[in-house]
Design a protein around this motif. Structure first.
Motif, mmCIF file in Angstrom:
data_model
loop_
_atom_site.group_PDB
_atom_site.id
_atom_site.type_symbol
_atom_site.label_atom_id
_atom_site.label_comp_id
_atom_site.label_asym_id
_atom_site.label_seq_id
_atom_site.Cartn_x
_atom_site.Cartn_y
_atom_site.Cartn_z
ATOM 1 N N LEU A 24 -34.210 123.343 -34.365
ATOM 2 C CA LEU A 24 -35.447 122.569 -34.322
ATOM 3 C C LEU A 24 -36.600 123.340 -34.950
ATOM 4 C CD1 LEU A 24 -35.179 121.096 -30.745
ATOM 5 C CD2 LEU A 24 -34.652 119.984 -32.896
ATOM 6 N N GLU A 25 -37.358 122.621 -35.767
ATOM 7 C CA GLU A 25 -38.540 123.190 -36.422
ATOM 8 C C GLU A 25 -39.701 122.228 -36.252
ATOM 9 O OE1 GLU A 25 -37.283 123.726 -40.431
ATOM 10 O OE2 GLU A 25 -36.025 125.449 -39.969
ATOM 11 N N ASP A 26 -40.912 122.721 -36.516
ATOM 12 C CA ASP A 26 -42.092 121.906 -36.257
ATOM 13 C C ASP A 26 -42.250 120.719 -37.208
ATOM 14 O OD1 ASP A 26 -42.614 123.667 -38.327
ATOM 15 O OD2 ASP A 26 -44.681 124.040 -37.724
ATOM 16 N N LYS A 27 -41.924 120.861 -38.489
ATOM 17 C CA LYS A 27 -42.145 119.759 -39.437
ATOM 18 C C LYS A 27 -41.260 118.547 -39.162
ATOM 19 C CE LYS A 27 -44.182 122.542 -43.003
ATOM 20 N NZ LYS A 27 -44.137 123.060 -44.354
ATOM 21 N N PRO A 28 -39.953 118.728 -38.911
ATOM 22 C CA PRO A 28 -39.152 117.535 -38.576
ATOM 23 C C PRO A 28 -39.569 116.883 -37.254
ATOM 24 C CG PRO A 28 -37.716 119.350 -39.235
ATOM 25 C CD PRO A 28 -39.093 119.893 -39.121
ATOM 26 N N ILE A 29 -39.976 117.695 -36.276
ATOM 27 C CA ILE A 29 -40.439 117.134 -35.005
ATOM 28 C C ILE A 29 -41.738 116.362 -35.224
ATOM 29 C CG2 ILE A 29 -41.294 117.691 -32.700
ATOM 30 C CD1 ILE A 29 -39.293 119.999 -32.654
ATOM 31 N N PHE A 30 -42.627 116.924 -36.038
ATOM 32 C CA PHE A 30 -43.879 116.249 -36.386
ATOM 33 C C PHE A 30 -43.579 114.879 -36.990
ATOM 34 C CE2 PHE A 30 -46.899 115.284 -39.816
ATOM 35 C CZ PHE A 30 -48.081 115.185 -39.102
ATOM 36 N N SER A 31 -42.638 114.835 -37.930
ATOM 37 C CA SER A 31 -42.282 113.559 -38.580
ATOM 38 C C SER A 31 -41.684 112.572 -37.582
ATOM 39 C CB SER A 31 -41.282 113.807 -39.711
ATOM 40 O OG SER A 31 -41.857 114.613 -40.697
ATOM 41 N N ALA A 32 -40.835 113.073 -36.680
ATOM 42 C CA ALA A 32 -40.203 112.186 -35.690
ATOM 43 C C ALA A 32 -41.241 111.585 -34.747
ATOM 44 C CB ALA A 32 -39.149 112.953 -34.901
ATOM 45 N N VAL A 33 -42.195 112.403 -34.304
ATOM 46 C CA VAL A 33 -43.242 111.894 -33.408
ATOM 47 C C VAL A 33 -44.133 110.909 -34.146
ATOM 48 C CG1 VAL A 33 -45.266 112.541 -32.028
ATOM 49 C CG2 VAL A 33 -43.207 113.935 -31.921
ATOM 50 N N LYS A 34 -44.488 111.241 -35.375
ATOM 51 C CA LYS A 34 -45.335 110.354 -36.172
ATOM 52 C C LYS A 34 -44.641 109.010 -36.416
ATOM 53 C CE LYS A 34 -48.330 110.613 -40.158
ATOM 54 N NZ LYS A 34 -48.800 111.417 -41.266
ATOM 55 N N ASP A 35 -43.336 109.043 -36.701
ATOM 56 C CA ASP A 35 -42.580 107.801 -36.899
ATOM 57 C C ASP A 35 -42.514 106.981 -35.615
ATOM 58 O OD1 ASP A 35 -42.176 108.552 -39.522
ATOM 59 O OD2 ASP A 35 -40.114 109.247 -39.201
ATOM 60 N N ALA A 36 -42.359 107.657 -34.474
ATOM 61 C CA ALA A 36 -42.311 106.944 -33.197
ATOM 62 C C ALA A 36 -43.647 106.265 -32.904
ATOM 63 C CB ALA A 36 -41.948 107.899 -32.062
ATOM 64 N N VAL A 37 -44.745 106.960 -33.193
ATOM 65 C CA VAL A 37 -46.071 106.364 -32.976
ATOM 66 C C VAL A 37 -46.254 105.157 -33.901
ATOM 67 C CG1 VAL A 37 -48.560 106.741 -33.169
ATOM 68 C CG2 VAL A 37 -47.119 108.493 -32.142
ATOM 69 N N SER A 72 -59.493 110.930 -29.163
ATOM 70 C CA SER A 72 -59.513 109.466 -29.210
ATOM 71 C C SER A 72 -58.116 108.848 -29.278
ATOM 72 C CB SER A 72 -60.340 108.992 -30.398
ATOM 73 O OG SER A 72 -59.768 109.474 -31.594
ATOM 74 N N SER A 73 -57.111 109.614 -29.693
ATOM 75 C CA SER A 73 -55.788 109.002 -29.882
ATOM 76 C C SER A 73 -54.671 109.695 -29.115
ATOM 77 C CB SER A 73 -55.448 108.978 -31.371
ATOM 78 O OG SER A 73 -55.364 110.285 -31.872
ATOM 79 N N TYR A 74 -54.995 110.566 -28.172
ATOM 80 C CA TYR A 74 -53.915 111.282 -27.490
ATOM 81 C C TYR A 74 -53.054 110.344 -26.648
ATOM 82 C CZ TYR A 74 -55.857 111.483 -22.726
ATOM 83 O OH TYR A 74 -56.299 111.176 -21.467
ATOM 84 N N ARG A 75 -53.624 109.262 -26.153
ATOM 85 C CA ARG A 75 -52.826 108.324 -25.333
ATOM 86 C C ARG A 75 -51.796 107.572 -26.174
ATOM 87 N NH1 ARG A 75 -55.956 106.537 -20.141
ATOM 88 N NH2 ARG A 75 -57.408 108.259 -20.008
ATOM 89 N N LEU A 76 -52.124 107.281 -27.421
ATOM 90 C CA LEU A 76 -51.158 106.642 -28.314
ATOM 91 C C LEU A 76 -49.951 107.551 -28.537
ATOM 92 C CD1 LEU A 76 -53.445 105.139 -31.104
ATOM 93 C CD2 LEU A 76 -52.240 103.907 -29.330
ATOM 94 N N ILE A 77 -50.232 108.813 -28.810
ATOM 95 C CA ILE A 77 -49.159 109.775 -29.069
ATOM 96 C C ILE A 77 -48.360 110.021 -27.797
ATOM 97 C CG2 ILE A 77 -48.701 112.165 -29.742
ATOM 98 C CD1 ILE A 77 -51.239 111.820 -31.584
#
Length: 169
Positions: A24-37, A72-77
């Motif tokens: 696990l690395e930060d960039k793929p996790i970042f992309s996965a979270v962004k896609d989920a949002v 302003s957007s932490y609840r969305l994430i």
């Protein structure tokens, strides 16, 4: 100049195959979270994630990660984290899920301040609790001794931090 207020989400990475945790690395996790949002909240969520959202820290050994996002957007994430089910690493899909342990939210008192430092303090307390839970499950005296030492070292770190704070005050 206006200060940008951020919130921090301290998350635990739960993965079925522990050896995959090292991939696990930060960039793929970042992309996965962004896609989920984006899938949960549409274009609005994707736009909110594009400003000020980042994965600040990923520890593959302990399975802990820290996400920084705008106030302003932490609840969305936060609401989209349960829908992150896998991450892609070199063409391989690694299944996992995120458990949000702590949200650094401002609102009176040191415990709820929205800083990285309060997330670190929470993590020390959380790790101590986990070690206390592990102690009854130890089978040998060596295991118990090792866990007790770990508990003492984390408690000592907490006490040193409190003493240092009292000296400053």
């Amino acid at each position: 100049m206006v200060r940008v207020k951020s919130r921090y989400l301290l998350c635990e990475i739960n993965i079925s195959v522990p050896s995959n945790r090292l991939l696990l690395e930060d960039k793929p996790i970042f992309s996965a979270v962004k896609d989920a949002v984006a899938s949960m909240h549409g274009d609005y969520g994707a736009a909110q994630c594009s400003i000020g959202f980042s994965v600040k820290y990923v520890n593959a050994l302990t399975g802990i990660m820290l996400i920084r996002c705008p106030k302003s957007s932490y609840r969305l994430i936060w609401s989209a984290l349960p829908f992150v089910t896998s991450v892609e690493h070199k063409g391989r899909k690694i299944p996992f899920f995120l458990n949000c342990l702590h949200v650094g939210v401002a609102g009176g008192g040191e415990l709820h301040s929205g800083t990285i430092r309060t997330c670190q303090k929470f993590l020390v307390r959380y790790n101590t609790q986990q070690l206390h839970r592990m102690l009854p499950q130890c089978k040998t005296t060596d295991e118990k001794t090792h866990v007790r030492r770990a508990i003492l070292s984390s408690s000592t770190k907490m006490l040193k931090g409190k003493e240092h704070k009292e000296e400053r005050d």
